[in-house]
Write a protein that holds these residues in place. Structure first.
Motif, PDB file in Angstrom:
ATOM      1  N   ASP A  17       4.917   5.720   5.396  1.00 30.72           N
ATOM      2  CA  ASP A  17       5.727   6.457   4.208  1.00 30.72           C
ATOM      3  C   ASP A  17       5.905   8.006   4.302  1.00 30.72           C
ATOM      4  O   ASP A  17       4.878   8.520   5.105  1.00 30.72           O
ATOM      5  CB  ASP A  17       4.630   5.613   3.579  1.00 30.72           C
ATOM      6  CG  ASP A  17       3.287   5.725   3.127  1.00 30.72           C
ATOM      7  OD1 ASP A  17       2.861   7.368   2.994  1.00 30.72           O
ATOM      8  OD2 ASP A  17       2.264   4.528   3.367  1.00 30.72           O
ATOM      9  N   LEU A  22      -6.500  -3.403   3.903  1.00 28.14           N
ATOM     10  CA  LEU A  22      -6.909  -3.100   4.954  1.00 28.14           C
ATOM     11  C   LEU A  22      -7.605  -4.803   5.375  1.00 28.14           C
ATOM     12  O   LEU A  22      -7.255  -4.115   6.655  1.00 28.14           O
ATOM     13  CB  LEU A  22      -7.115  -1.787   4.927  1.00 28.14           C
ATOM     14  CG  LEU A  22      -6.241  -0.869   4.168  1.00 28.14           C
ATOM     15  CD1 LEU A  22      -6.288   0.703   4.933  1.00 28.14           C
ATOM     16  CD2 LEU A  22      -4.604  -1.059   5.646  1.00 28.14           C
ATOM     17  N   THR A  36      -9.993   2.904  -3.667  1.00 29.56           N
ATOM     18  CA  THR A  36      -9.633   4.484  -4.634  1.00 29.56           C
ATOM     19  C   THR A  36      -9.448   4.664  -5.257  1.00 29.56           C
ATOM     20  O   THR A  36      -9.128   5.155  -6.443  1.00 29.56           O
ATOM     21  CB  THR A  36      -8.932   6.076  -3.323  1.00 29.56           C
ATOM     22  OG1 THR A  36      -7.904   5.207  -3.327  1.00 29.56           O
ATOM     23  CG2 THR A  36     -10.082   6.385  -2.396  1.00 29.56           C
ATOM     24  N   LYS A  37      -8.625   3.406  -6.086  1.00 32.69           N
ATOM     25  CA  LYS A  37      -7.716   3.053  -6.899  1.00 32.69           C
ATOM     26  C   LYS A  37      -8.389   2.140  -8.074  1.00 32.69           C
ATOM     27  O   LYS A  37      -8.848   1.336  -7.798  1.00 32.69           O
ATOM     28  CB  LYS A  37      -6.544   1.807  -6.628  1.00 32.69           C
ATOM     29  CG  LYS A  37      -5.405   2.901  -5.270  1.00 32.69           C
ATOM     30  CD  LYS A  37      -4.526   1.458  -4.766  1.00 32.69           C
ATOM     31  CE  LYS A  37      -3.971   2.016  -3.743  1.00 32.69           C
ATOM     32  NZ  LYS A  37      -2.865   0.346  -2.769  1.00 32.69           N
ATOM     33  N   PHE A  61      -3.712   8.705   4.071  1.00 30.68           N
ATOM     34  CA  PHE A  61      -5.109   8.226   3.732  1.00 30.68           C
ATOM     35  C   PHE A  61      -5.975  10.002   3.223  1.00 30.68           C
ATOM     36  O   PHE A  61      -5.591  10.574   3.857  1.00 30.68           O
ATOM     37  CB  PHE A  61      -5.485   7.767   5.012  1.00 30.68           C
ATOM     38  CG  PHE A  61      -4.566   6.634   5.550  1.00 30.68           C
ATOM     39  CD1 PHE A  61      -4.528   5.485   4.265  1.00 30.68           C
ATOM     40  CD2 PHE A  61      -4.123   7.291   5.904  1.00 30.68           C
ATOM     41  CE1 PHE A  61      -4.169   4.729   4.970  1.00 30.68           C
ATOM     42  CE2 PHE A  61      -3.111   5.168   6.723  1.00 30.68           C
ATOM     43  CZ  PHE A  61      -3.514   4.085   5.739  1.00 30.68           C
ATOM     44  N   ALA A  69       1.208   8.529   5.008  1.00 31.81           N
ATOM     45  CA  ALA A  69       0.422   7.721   5.572  1.00 31.81           C
ATOM     46  C   ALA A  69       0.880   6.863   7.268  1.00 31.81           C
ATOM     47  O   ALA A  69       2.725   6.644   6.454  1.00 31.81           O
ATOM     48  CB  ALA A  69      -0.343   6.668   5.170  1.00 31.81           C
ATOM     49  N   GLY A  86      -7.547  -1.188  -7.615  1.00 31.24           N
ATOM     50  CA  GLY A  86      -7.361  -1.154  -6.276  1.00 31.24           C
ATOM     51  C   GLY A  86      -8.376  -2.600  -6.056  1.00 31.24           C
ATOM     52  O   GLY A  86      -9.576  -2.438  -6.889  1.00 31.24           O
ATOM     53  N   ASN A 117       0.401  -1.022  -0.445  1.00 32.72           N
ATOM     54  CA  ASN A 117       0.047   0.276  -0.084  1.00 32.72           C
ATOM     55  C   ASN A 117       0.866   1.643   0.106  1.00 32.72           C
ATOM     56  O   ASN A 117       0.661   1.965  -0.479  1.00 32.72           O
ATOM     57  CB  ASN A 117      -0.994   0.120   1.680  1.00 32.72           C
ATOM     58  CG  ASN A 117      -2.115  -0.519   1.046  1.00 32.72           C
ATOM     59  OD1 ASN A 117      -2.260  -1.094   0.001  1.00 32.72           O
ATOM     60  ND2 ASN A 117      -2.889  -0.531   2.180  1.00 32.72           N
ATOM     61  N   GLY A 150      -9.805  -3.383  -3.095  1.00 35.00           N
ATOM     62  CA  GLY A 150     -10.069  -3.234  -1.476  1.00 35.00           C
ATOM     63  C   GLY A 150     -10.138  -4.122  -0.429  1.00 35.00           C
ATOM     64  O   GLY A 150     -10.827  -3.998   0.578  1.00 35.00           O
TER      65      GLY A 150
HETATM   66  P1  ADP Z   1      -6.640  -1.191  -1.936  1.00 31.88           P
HETATM   67  O1  ADP Z   1      -6.057  -2.409  -2.917  1.00 31.88           O
HETATM   68  O2  ADP Z   1      -7.887  -0.819  -2.853  1.00 31.88           O
HETATM   69  O3  ADP Z   1      -5.826  -0.239  -1.982  1.00 31.88           O
HETATM   70  P2  ADP Z   1      -6.495  -1.306   0.730  1.00 31.88           P
HETATM   71  O4  ADP Z   1      -7.337  -2.019   1.657  1.00 31.88           O
HETATM   72  O5  ADP Z   1      -5.307  -1.780   0.507  1.00 31.88           O
HETATM   73  O6  ADP Z   1      -7.205  -1.979  -1.072  1.00 31.88           O
HETATM   74  O7  ADP Z   1      -6.518   0.237   1.023  1.00 31.88           O
HETATM   75  C1  ADP Z   1      -7.834   1.141   0.645  1.00 31.88           C
HETATM   76  C2  ADP Z   1      -8.136   2.559   0.283  1.00 31.88           C
HETATM   77  O8  ADP Z   1      -6.926   2.811   1.357  1.00 31.88           O
HETATM   78  C3  ADP Z   1      -6.764   2.670  -0.825  1.00 31.88           C
HETATM   79  O9  ADP Z   1      -7.577   2.315  -2.016  1.00 31.88           O
HETATM   80  C4  ADP Z   1      -5.874   3.964  -0.350  1.00 31.88           C
HETATM   81  O10 ADP Z   1      -7.322   4.768  -1.165  1.00 31.88           O
HETATM   82  C5  ADP Z   1      -6.089   3.224   1.130  1.00 31.88           C
HETATM   83  N1  ADP Z   1      -4.575   3.638   1.655  1.00 31.88           N
HETATM   84  C6  ADP Z   1      -4.242   2.434   2.239  1.00 31.88           C
HETATM   85  N2  ADP Z   1      -2.366   2.388   2.084  1.00 31.88           N
HETATM   86  C7  ADP Z   1      -2.327   4.089   2.348  1.00 31.88           C
HETATM   87  C8  ADP Z   1      -1.457   4.741   1.993  1.00 31.88           C
HETATM   88  N3  ADP Z   1      -0.348   3.818   2.556  1.00 31.88           N
HETATM   89  N4  ADP Z   1      -0.894   5.836   1.410  1.00 31.88           N
HETATM   90  C9  ADP Z   1      -2.353   6.612   0.923  1.00 31.88           C
HETATM   91  N5  ADP Z   1      -3.110   5.968   1.119  1.00 31.88           N
HETATM   92  C10 ADP Z   1      -3.949   4.671   1.392  1.00 31.88           C
END
Ligand code: ADP
Length: 645
Positions: free
Chosen positions: A566, A595, A586-587, A571, A620, A590, A533, A592
């Motif tokens: 990082d 996390l 948000t990708k 976020f 973040a 992605g 991430n 989701g």
């Molecule tokens: P994804 O694989 O879609 O990123 P995650 O569950 O890993 O799914 O993350 C959900 C969302 O949290 C991401 O789409 C992103 O918007 C946000 N996110 C996660 N980690 C970070 C980070 N290190 N910095 C910024 N945003 C993050």
């Protein structure tokens, strides 16, 4: 066995024929005194034979005159010693004294000292040299000088020079192996021109070759520069005996010296205790062993003396056959190629060894064995196997993690699969409602619709359960786990990712972090998710620096904590409350899941996982804390719903 027989045996053992002659003569005299004439003659014939071989012709003549009947048995003397001519008019008493003095010395230095002193005294010389032929040139090994009553002997290791010795005389003796006697060197003689003789005004010179078994052992050079004709024939006869004796003794002493050196070298090897060495007997007893071997098998010297260090006690039953074959082989061949086996230690444990054997002589009953303790090697081999196994595990886990990152694609197909039962549920619900909304509700049909809804829901729940099993890899395997190790291994998995995205990772891992109870693989997935991430967040960010900082520490509340920070975008504050929702992303590409899955793993370990923008690097920060002792994992929502359906 009579005393005389014993004396004859020991005289024979000494290797000196004149001792034997004397011993035989004494035995003969004893038997003659007791009127055992035949025995007396037998011994006397032997005595005469030995005197003859020794060259004591005068003595033989004397015996022949007294016992004429013995003369019929002639023996030719062996011409291999210094005395090649009969030793006329030899007075036996000083000869024996001289012989004994010389032959009783076995240590080379002492022998040379005695030889030089005796030679100087017997010959009436003032100076004497012992010269020994070496590989290239002869060398002066000792020098004796007399001042008044005292004789001083110095051991030397000098070149032969014209200043030390008349070289022409020495070369003549070395070449011809004949003695040179100059009564008065100042008078005309073949060596008159020798620089040494001219310079020192030499008078009496005697240069005797020392020969044993036809081999030149050395040269005895004696001089008296004050008096001519010192070396009278009787003295020369005696000196020849001395020279002969000296040659044998010098040779023996050298052999003895070599033997001692060889023995010392073997002793050093044995005592160095680098490897175990023992002396075995064919029937199995270990008669001698060094400390290294005794340590290896856990016995002590008392056990060794009592015969307890025995093949019977040392060999585990399954090695008995191999041992039998080994002993047959060593008996026939003299040696056995080194092979691996095991020994029983005294305490009953086993020790793996490599052993090589050789018998002292072919067909002999004794020999030596060299033993190497293989415990360390075996341990290293086992460790290598174990780390290979761990590597294989890591590879599998890596493959699994790779699978996890492929979940994006999987999700699409799963969503499709779930869509289908969901659509079915929708259709069946509507149908059910329609059957019930009729003026006359058709309960049977409505029940059928509801049944189909139950089936469709179960199917959806199964699909979700499958996703969860895939995501977590397997059912939890709890063990004492070092979080620091987990982090290091996770970083290894994504090393390539970090490199290709030019992202640096720094650590501050608490050195003595207590272990937690947890599933290593699941925790690795958490770390992998968080770092991936972070990498992705920095890809989007405009900051030039792409850095991840991972820290571990023990919190006051006795939980093991980890933060992953990082330098990315941080976020999006608008979505903070939805970050842990399944499939929230948000990708563009992605899915989701990262996390959500991470939080559910940490919670299953009785811990908490939180996200904020408090990163020291400006991006973040995700933190999780794990208790040292795992409380029973919470039931998972999906599982509950699946059970309810
Ligand atoms: P994804 O694989 O879609 O990123 P995650 O569950 O890993 O799914 O993350 C959900 C969302 O949290 C991401 O789409 C992103 O918007 C946000 N996110 C996660 N980690 C970070 C980070 N290190 N910095 C910024 N945003 C993050």
């Amino acid at each position: 066995m009579s005393l005389y027989e014993l004396a004859i045996r020991s005289a024979r053992g000494s290797g000196f024929v004149h001792y034997e002659a004397i011993a035989y003569e004494r035995a003969s005299a004893s038997y003659r005194a007791r009127k055992f004439d035949e025995l007396a003659d037998f011994y006397l014939r032997n005595a005469r034979d030995r005197y003859m071989r020794w060259g004591a012709v005068g003595k033989v003549q004397q015996l022949d005159e007294i016992y004429a009947h013995l003369r019929d048995r002639e023996v030719t003397p062996a011409p291999t010693s210094t005395i090649t001519a009969p030793v006329e008019h030899l007075d036996l008493a000083p000869v024996i004294k001289v012989s004994q003095a010389i032959s009783s010395e076995i240590v080379l230095e002492k022998l040379i000292d005695t030889l030089m002193r005796t030679a100087i005294a017997q010959a009436g010389a003032v100076r004497g040299l012992l010269i020994v032929p070496r590989d290239v040139e002869p060398r002066i090994e000792a020098e004796a000088t007399t001042r008044g009553e005292t004789t001083v002997v110095h051991l030397r290791d000098d070149n032969v020079t014209a200043a030390a010795v008349p070289e022409s005389v020495l070369r003549y003796v070395l070449r011809t192996q004949e003695s040179v006697i100059l009564d008065d060197a100042t008078t005309e003689n073949p060596f008159s021109a020798d620089p040494y003789i001219r310079q020192h005004n030499s008078r009496s010179i005697l240069c005797l070759p020392l020969i044993n078994q036809a081999k030149l052992i050395g040269v005895l050079y004696l001089e008296n520069n004050l008096t001519p004709r010192v070396f009278a024939p009787t003295r020369i006869a005696l000196l020849k005996v001395l020279a002969s004796q000296a040659a044998i003794s010098l040779e023996n002493s050298r052999l003895y010296g070599d033997l001692r050196e060889q023995e010392a070298r073997i002793r050093r090897l044995v005592d160095a205790n680098i490897i175990g060495i023992f002396i075995w007997e064919l029937e199995g007893r270990v008669v001698e062993a060094n400390d290294a071997f005794l340590r290896m098998v856990g016995y002590d010297r008392e056990d060794l003396a009592a015969g307890r260090v025995h093949r019977r006690n040392l060999t585990p039953p399954e090695w008995c056959d191999r041992d039998e074959r080994t002993m047959t082989e060593v008996k026939m061949m003299g040696t056995v190629q080194p092979f691996e086996k095991e020994y029983f230690r005294k305490d009953g444990n086993r020790v793996p060894v490599m052993i090589g054997l050789a018998s002292f002589k072919k067909g002999g009953k004794q020999g030596v064995a060299f033993v190497l303790d293989l415990t360390e090697r075996k341990r290293a081999e086992a460790e290598a196997r174990e780390s290979e196994r761990r590597l294989a595990d890591l590879r599998m886990e890596f493959a699994h993690t790779a699978r996890v990152s492929l979940l994006g694609e999987l999700t699409a197909s799963i969503a499709h699969e779930i869509n289908q039962p969901l659509a079915a549920v929708f259709t069946n619900s509507k149908a059910g409602l329609r059957w019930l909304d009729r003026a006359e509700p058709n309960v049977t049909e409505a029940r059928e619709s509801l049944k189909r809804i139950v089936d469709d829901t179960r199917r959806a729940a199964d699909i979700i359960a499958r996703i969860r099993t895939m995501a977590t890899g397997k059912t939890s395997q709890l063990e004492a786990t070092s979080l620091n190790d987990v982090i290091e291994q996770s970083i290894t998995f994504i090393g390539h990712e970090l490199q290709s995205k030019r992202t640096s990772v720094s650590f501050d891992l608490a050195p003595s972090l207590p272990k937690i109870t947890g599933d290593r693989v699941q925790l690795q997935q958490v770390v992998v998710n968080l770092v991936i991430n972070a990498i992705q967040a920095m890809e989007e960010s405009t900051t030039a620096r792409r850095a991840v900082f991972i820290r571990t520490f023990l919190s006051e509340s006795e939980t093991v904590c980890c933060t992953v920070e990082d330098s990315g975008t941080g976020f999006d504050v608008r979505y903070m409350s939805r970050l842990f929702d399944s499939f929230f992303t948000t990708k563009d590409s992605g899915m989701g899941i990262g996390l959500a899955m991470s939080r559910s793993i940490i919670e299953a370990h009785g811990g908490v996982l939180q996200a904020d923008n408090e990163s020291s690097l400006g991006g973040a920060r995700v933190r999780f804390a794990l208790p040292l002792n795992l409380t029973p994992p919470r039931a998972n929502k999906e599982t509950v719903s699946s059970n309810q359906t």
